[in-house]
Enzyme design. Structure first.
Site, PDB file in Angstrom:
ATOM      1  N   GLU A 170      35.499  31.801  32.743  1.00  0.00           N
ATOM      2  CA  GLU A 170      36.288  31.519  33.934  1.00  0.00           C
ATOM      3  C   GLU A 170      36.036  30.100  34.381  1.00  0.00           C
ATOM      4  O   GLU A 170      34.900  29.668  34.506  1.00  0.00           O
ATOM      5  CB  GLU A 170      35.892  32.482  35.052  1.00  0.00           C
ATOM      6  CG  GLU A 170      36.381  33.873  34.800  1.00  0.00           C
ATOM      7  CD  GLU A 170      36.157  34.720  36.036  1.00  0.00           C
ATOM      8  OE1 GLU A 170      35.138  35.410  36.051  1.00  0.00           O
ATOM      9  OE2 GLU A 170      36.988  34.664  36.937  1.00  0.00           O
ATOM     10  N   TYR A 217      37.706  47.696  31.074  1.00  0.00           N
ATOM     11  CA  TYR A 217      36.295  47.720  31.466  1.00  0.00           C
ATOM     12  C   TYR A 217      35.998  48.945  32.337  1.00  0.00           C
ATOM     13  O   TYR A 217      35.224  49.809  31.970  1.00  0.00           O
ATOM     14  CB  TYR A 217      35.926  46.451  32.251  1.00  0.00           C
ATOM     15  CG  TYR A 217      35.812  45.179  31.428  1.00  0.00           C
ATOM     16  CD1 TYR A 217      35.905  45.190  30.035  1.00  0.00           C
ATOM     17  CD2 TYR A 217      35.601  43.948  32.046  1.00  0.00           C
ATOM     18  CE1 TYR A 217      35.801  44.012  29.300  1.00  0.00           C
ATOM     19  CE2 TYR A 217      35.495  42.773  31.311  1.00  0.00           C
ATOM     20  CZ  TYR A 217      35.594  42.809  29.932  1.00  0.00           C
ATOM     21  OH  TYR A 217      35.482  41.647  29.213  1.00  0.00           O
ATOM     22  N   SER A 218      36.596  49.004  33.550  1.00  0.00           N
ATOM     23  CA  SER A 218      36.227  50.042  34.517  1.00  0.00           C
ATOM     24  C   SER A 218      36.550  51.449  34.014  1.00  0.00           C
ATOM     25  O   SER A 218      37.555  51.666  33.342  1.00  0.00           O
ATOM     26  CB  SER A 218      36.976  49.818  35.836  1.00  0.00           C
ATOM     27  OG  SER A 218      36.511  48.664  36.467  1.00  0.00           O
TER      28      SER A 218
END
Lengths: 386, 367
Positions: free
Chosen positions: A239, A122-123
């Site tokens: 989650e 992602y980052s």
């Protein structure tokens, strides 16, 4: 309101406890093959991907049984149920929801059998908290996409075999949430280069990843082109409750209390110092608040009431506890608290001094505290976006 | 495992909220607070008719036979509008009767309390900021046909509204509750920061009571009643905190500065998020403590200390931030935000401040 468990739930808890008693020897008695055997046994029990549908190899486990399983496992400080934390937490659920039949067949069993470890791309160097602004580029070229760009701070990248990768396939969009596409990419594909980054605790858990003309077959795209943001958001929503975290934090609090009982401050028992007593009590209150917040949210889920972003509440509590508990322990222990594992005076084998440097793993990963505050203010309280 | 409210409890909450809006809106709250008695008899009678005064009184004594978890639904919802009704005091007094009185006394007191005819309050400690049997300094001495009371109860909530008072004293054989009529004692209003929640001193020096009006009370019963007080206060802090957060949250969406709603600035929205996190957390702890009163008494002390220990400081901060985020309007007497800040100051020391509760958590937790 009632905090009792049904006979079925109680017998499930008993089953988990008996399993642990039979199959989890004390740490010092665990041989080389222990982890492999453990993983096979919990897999055979159906406890890996416990909540997943049976058609995918899960057990269709209910919310309360999941909570019981997590609670008992973390009480016993058992090894994880499966080696691919991210595979189980969101890659697998993402594939089950958006994947093709081939993808489901290819990837799901290996996650459950702990054969493949996944990391999450992602980052990027310029886009961490502002996740949707990603720039890593994927261009369709016939039967494959050509990926060029960089990811960074990718936890687990040094040892993972696959990555779930967010890319931009369209740069001419009005909303940055459009034009994002998700891919499933083997880490040994030509053009993928992993450079581990050492963190301040001395570990190399995360890495930068460079993608140079990496060819990713079209069949490895997860979801439609341009649908990547939707895939990501719904994957992260998988989650689950924070029950397991609560038992871990409770165990840590017990260790902290033992340390207080064995410590002195200015020659006097630390346990008699009002400031120390109240600080420990504050930790205990926060952990309890997490527990009962978690149970309230679990009840909402069971009743089918919509949860917005309430889990951010406990994430903020956890962040402050992760930072403050180790910090308190090393301060309590003075110079000895500074010593790392191996030091003559190291406290509890240096676990607190290590923890005092390791909190960003939990606190920054998955959204910083300020991002959690944005989420609460915007999604729950309805404040305008920045 | 079910940590949620029932359909009936949700309906009760709606009923109380509606009642507050219709029968006791904030302008009425302000009027009642300024009146001499700080009490509205007609409003009180309505709450009695709705059954709220007998919630935790057993059915054979004229109540509904419900639990503290039902009672706090009413306390929380009424506190959203800062309802100036001594429902918590009445509930604490009836809990004290149930704990300490004979069956005969229960039969004479409780039906009148459930019907609202008797307005009763409970006064426990005489030392500020000290929760301990030794902090009960008023006393009762034996006479030929009863007892004579000595001393003063400086901090009694709702004494002006009450027509009977249950006052903790040191009796000849240990702690006791003296039951006195309002006309037997001298009640003096004591102005505090929060005039929506009136406090008074009660001078009992020389008051003679009959032998049956002194109810023996053990140290454990005093601790139990203190914990119930902590639950009731925390429930009111949940309600009042909900209201000030909603008010501040709404204001932040509408107030435009530098061309944007102030809620768009992280300096504002992050404070709002922190208010929400704290409120959610002491809400959960409060509900658990209220449940424990009946269903898990062995966990009550710790549960109350968790809830009130968290809420004392958190609600105080919520009050400050609620007023502060409004800017000057929040500081204005005609605006309601300041009333909630005052309530947060009032609630902070009641039935133990955060230091008291954290010390107790440390002790109960083995330190």
């Amino acid at each position: 309101m009632d905090f009792d468990y049904t006979p079925d739930e109680q017998s499930f808890r008993q089953e988990v406890r008996s399993f642990i008693a039979e199959n989890l020897p004390p740490k010092e008695q665990r041989g080389k093959n222990f982890l492999g055997t453990w993983l096979e046994k919990v897999r055979a029990k159906g406890w890996v991907g416990f909540a997943w549908p049976k058609e995918f190899g899960g057990s269709d486990g209910g919310l309360i049984e999941q909570a019981i399983l997590k609670e008992e496992m973390s009480l016993a400080k058992a090894p994880p149920l499966g080696t691919s934390m991210m595979g189980l937490a969101w890659v697998g659920p993402g594939i089950m929801e958006y994947g093709t039949e081939e993808q489901k067949k290819k990837f799901i069993p290996d996650i459950l059998d702990s054969k493949v470890t996944w990391c999450t791309g992602y980052s990027e160097p310029n886009h961490g908290s502002d996740l949707a602004a990603i720039q890593c580029k994927a261009e369709l070229q016939g039967d494959h996409y050509l990926v060029n760009g960089q990811k960074i701070w990718t936890t687990g990248a040094p040892w993972s075999q696959w990555i779930i990768l967010l890319t931009r396939t369209d740069f001419n969009v009005t909303s940055k949430h459009d034009g994002i596409t998700c891919f499933l990419v083997p880490m040994d594909a030509p053009g993928v280069e992993v450079r581990p980054i050492q963190n301040m605790a001395g570990d190399k858990h995360f890495a930068e990843i460079f993608f140079t003309d990496v060819q990713v077959p079209v069949e490895n795209r997860l979801g439609a082109e341009g649908e990547g943001w939707k895939v990501t958001v719904s994957a992260l929503a998988n989650e689950r409750s924070s029950i397991g975290e609560v038992t871990q934090l409770q165990a840590k609090l017990d260790d902290l209390k033992t340390l207080v009982k064995n410590s002195k401050r200015q020659g006097k028992p630390a346990s008699e110092d009002p400031k120390i007593r109240r600080t420990v009590a504050k930790f205990e209150i926060k952990i309890s608040a997490m527990k009962y917040n978690g149970l309230r949210y679990l009840t909402k889920q069971i009743k089918g009431e919509p949860l917005t972003s309430e889990t951010s509440v406990n994430k903020l509590h956890r962040a402050s506890l992760e930072i403050e508990m180790d910090d308190f322990a090393i301060e309590l222990s003075g110079q000895a608290g500074l010593q790392l594992r191996g030091g003559d005076e190291a406290v509890d084998n240096g676990s607190w001094s290590k923890g005092a440097l390791n909190w960003p793993n939990v606190v920054i990963g998955g959204g910083t505290p300020n991002i959690q505050r944005n989420i609460i203010a915007e999604r729950i309280l309805g404040q305008p976006k920045d | 495992m079910n940590f949620g409210f029932t359909e009936e409890q949700n309906l009760l909450k709606d009923q109380v909220q509606r009642f507050m809006k219709e029968a006791c809106p904030m302008n009425r709250v302000r009027e009642i607070s300024k009146s001499d008695s700080t009490f509205d008899q007609a409003l009180w009678q309505q709450t009695a008719e709705l059954g709220w005064l007998g919630l935790t009184i057993p059915e054979n004594f004229g109540g509904l036979g419900l639990k503290w978890i039902d009672l706090i639904v009413v306390l929380e919802a009424a506190a959203e509008g800062l309802g100036p009704l001594p429902i918590a005091s009445q509930a604490l007094a009836s809990t004290a009767i149930l704990a300490c009185a004979s069956e005969e006394q229960k039969a004479s007191w409780l039906p009148a309390m459930a019907s609202g005819e008797a307005v009763v309050t409970l006064g426990l400690y005489d030392e500020a900021n000290w929760i301990d049997p030794a902090a009960v300094t008023a006393s009762a001495k034996s006479t030929d046909d009863g007892f004579v009371l000595q001393g003063k109860k400086p901090f009694v909530n709702d004494a002006l509204a009450a027509n009977y008072l249950l006052l903790a004293v040191q009796g000849p054989n240990g702690l006791a509750l003296a039951a006195v009529g309002k006309d037997q004692v001298t009640v003096t209003a004591q102005p505090t920061i929060d005039n929506t929640n009136p406090m008074a001193s009660v001078d009992i020096d020389g008051v003679e009571i009959s032998a049956s009006d002194l109810l023996p009370m053990s140290d454990e019963q005093l601790a139990f009643l203190t914990d119930c007080g902590g639950v009731a206060t925390t429930a009111e802090m949940v309600g009042a905190g909900t209201a000030i957060l909603a008010m501040t949250n709404g204001y932040a969406k509408e107030r435009i500065q530098f061309g944007k709603p102030i809620g768009q600035y992280q300096g504002v929205k992050h404070r709002l998020a922190d208010m929400f996190v704290d409120l959610e957390s002491y809400r959960s702890l409060c509900y658990f403590a209220a449940w424990a009163v009946y269903d898990s008494p062995e966990e009550l002390a710790k549960a109350v200390s968790m809830a009130k220990g968290y809420a004392s400081d958190a609600f105080a901060q919520i009050g400050i931030d609620g007023v502060g985020l409004h800017g000057a309007i929040g500081f204005t007497a005609d605006y309601d935000a300041q009333l909630y800040l005052k309530r947060s100051k009032w609630a902070r020391p009641m039935y133990g401040d955060s230091d008291y509760h954290m010390d107790r958590i440390a002790t109960l937790g083995g330190l």
